[in-house]
Design an enzyme around this catalytic site. Structure first.
Site: not given
Length: 665
Positions: A380, A499
């Site tokens: 991320s 993600d």
């Protein structure tokens, strides 16, 4: 004395050394029993020593060479799980447990072993407590290694093969030998490194009255055995041997390719992308599982801003990896030495929204402490910050780039009708594209970063985590940072990615698997304590809206916003793995960011400062031994420095054997 007798005598001496190293001072009767029942085994590169599932009837000690273990899964696929080198035992586990072989073991190159049968193994254990303890210690150490997931043993014999014009292989080998010697001396107390080329081998054989040019088959076979004996002797008395190949596909180059534990293909990155004659003749058509690990080393001038077009070099070759080097920079050559000695430093950066700016503060501390990062990965926002580290730009450049890129709120484009995500993701794509373009000057691939890099995403289509180490950098960053529900997923190779924090927000385990990484530094952003709320029913929308209009200190309901809630809940599984990930770190940072929101993009300088303050506190607590391992300064250097100054100065040169072109570090 003929070559076979000489080799046998040498191997006997080498065996005695290994037995003492493994078993220590053993009772004379037990040692005599051991020596009496050991049987010599020679296997060629590609030959299988044992098969998974068969009954174990013996154990082996590696005298010279290298073996590789493969495990076959339920679906029939095989994966490499480890390598074994000289001085290690193989197969003793089955003799202890009586269970079938756990793996298939194959010789990577020509290897010499000694075998002890099961019928001799049990009486040996009964007669010697020292032998039993020593073998148990070997098993425990191997299990510990599996837990840390270090599958790649340090190579001893390293082949250097130029595969383009414009490569000064002698100068490269000399510099690398010096760096390897210094690193080994720093981490294990001694660093004996030897460079061997064709001229030395010819001279050694000529001194013994043997010619490699003799056309007689028997004479050629004898010469080949003498070369093997010479290389075994050199390898046994050095911690690393660099086999410097010729510029073309000669017999010596072929032996370098076959005899080494790891093969470095040296290429001038400015030359045309093409397969070299050596690769076409010796490397491209080898049988499965016989190939030595090939590492492509792309050489660049010191002033180059960033590598470019790397993918074209990689797609033509069956490589274990690649490294970008500027040979004129000692810090780059030192990075290569750390990767080869398996003491490279990996940096892992966790996800956490805007909190991820704290990574830059910790990174500044590491640079001030003189720590060089060799491999970097993250999830991320950690993947974005990791790309900054991998670009190898100055800290001032990185900070200016981050301030400029995130001056635009990347999560400010709300969807009016959120069918797939709360945010459109257009702004985030623009932020990342602008940041990469400004940083390196073009729309780069991951392979074009100076340092080895990977990021972690979640593969929605396959319901698993996915490590991304190739392809377009912006697309990879988008995949790793696209929080489900908050940002739209990314399509890559026909699959949906989102993600990586869903599965692995702090991917220390991934870094532990990387070839060459021996030490891992982790920067964790997970919140340790869950949000506490007063007992009772959740308020309705109207009550929440009224509460949000109050000043922060007077709010009744301590509840996260919808974006924060979605961004946090997707990473709960990763948070449950936090303790395990922390244990995998050699140096662990966890900045205090409780009052920093995941969407506070405007607070970059304050968040960086928090990371910097925490980083200095942790660095001050590191002991002297760990400082040496990580390459840290013995005492903190001045604030604001990036640790690069002085890297090319004050380095002692290696010893030189006059007239032989051989260097020992």
């Amino acid at each position: 004395m003929d070559s076979s007798t000489a080799r046998q005598r040498f191997h006997d001496e080498l065996l005695a050394r290994h037995l003492k190293t493994i078993f220590g001072e053993v009772e004379p009767t037990a040692l005599a029993h051991l020596r009496r029942h050991l049987r010599w085994i020679e296997i060629a590169g590609g030959e299988t020593l044992m098969h998974q599932g068969e009954q174990g009837d013996s154990m082996y000690l590696i005298v010279s060479g290298r073996l590789r273990a493969y495990v076959r899964g339920a679906d029939g696929s095989e994966r490499m799980v480890g390598e074994m080198a000289r001085g290690q035992t193989v197969g003793e586990m089955s003799l202890y447990t009586g269970e079938p072989r756990a793996a298939t073991v194959v010789a990577v190159r020509d290897s010499v072993l000694v075998r002890l049968g099961k019928s001799e193994f049990v009486p040996l254990l009964e007669s010697s407590a020292q032998v039993s303890i020593a073998l148990t210690r070997q098993i425990v150490q191997r299990l510990k290694g599996e837990q840390r997931q270090q599958a790649h043993e340090r190579p001893v014999a390293i082949g250097l093969v130029p595969v383009t014009a414009g490569v000064d292989a002698v100068a490269f080998a000399t510099d690398l030998a010096q760096q390897i010697g210094e690193r080994l001396a720093q981490t294990q107390g001694q660093g004996r490194v030897r460079i061997v080329d064709a001229a030395q081998v010819h001279q050694a054989l000529a001194d013994a009255g043997v010619s490699l040019d003799d056309a007689d088959p028997e004479a050629q076979a004898d010469a080949s055995r003498r070369v093997a004996l010479l290389l075994d002797e050199i390898e046994a008395t050095h911690d690393a041997v660099l086999l410097l190949a010729d510029a073309g596909p000669t017999a010596w180059t072929q032996r370098c390719c076959r005899h080494c534990d790891e093969l470095m293909l040296l290429a001038d990155a400015a030359q045309p992308v093409a397969l070299h004659a050596v690769e076409q003749q010796f490397l491209m058509h080898r049988p499965p599982r016989t190939e030595v690990s090939e590492l492509l080393v792309l050489l660049h001038p010191a002033e180059r801003r960033a590598p470019r077009g790397t993918a074209a070099w990689l797609e033509r070759r069956p490589l274990a990896g690649h490294v970008h080097l500027r040979p004129a920079l000692a810090r780059d050559m030192a990075r290569m030495a750390r990767l080869l000695t398996r003491t490279a430093v990996g940096l892992v950066l966790a996800g956490g929204g805007a909190r991820g700016f704290a990574h830059l503060g910790v990174y500044r501390v590491l640079r001030e402490q003189g720590v060089e990062i060799d491999w970097v990965g993250g999830t991320s926002i950690g993947a974005v910050m990791a790309a900054y580290v991998a670009s190898d730009q100055s800290l001032d450049t990185v900070m200016a780039n981050a301030r400029s890129a995130f001056a635009v709120n990347p999560t400010g484009d709300m969807n009016l009708f959120p069918l797939l995500s709360l945010f459109k993701g257009v702004r985030l794509r623009g932020v990342l594209r602008s940041a990469v373009q400004s940083l390196v000057g073009f729309d780069a691939d991951i392979e074009d970063l100076w340092k080895n890099y990977h990021c972690v995403a979640t593969n929605y289509s396959r319901a698993c985590e996915q490590r991304i180490a190739h392809g377009n950098l912006v697309q990879a960053l988008l995949a790793s940072i696209s929080i489900p529900g908050a940002l739209p997923p990314v399509v890559r190779d026909g699959e949906l990615l989102c993600d990586g924090g869903t599965f692995n927000n702090f991917p220390v385990d991934q870094m532990r698997r990387m070839r060459g990484v021996g030490y891992v530094i982790g920067v964790d952003l997970n919140m340790r304590s869950p949000t506490q709320v007063p007992p009772g029913e959740l308020p309705g929308n109207i009550s929440l809206w009224r509460d949000r209009l109050r000043p922060s200190a007077r709010r009744r309901y301590r509840l996260p916003s919808l974006p924060t809630y979605l961004m946090t809940v997707t990473g709960l599984y990763s948070m449950s793995r936090q303790d395990q990930a922390q244990q995998g770190c050699d140096l662990y940072f966890h900045p205090s960011l409780e009052r920093v929101g995941m969407l506070q993009w405007k607070s970059i300088d304050q968040i960086v400062a928090r990371g910097y303050t925490h980083g200095k506190a942790v660095a001050a607590s590191v002991d002297a031994a760990q400082r040496r391992q990580l390459g840290m300064a013995s005492a903190p250097v001045g604030e604001g420095q990036d640790g690069q100054a002085g890297d090319d100065e004050g380095r002692a040169g290696p010893d030189v054997e006059p007239g032989r072109g051989t260097r020992t570090a």
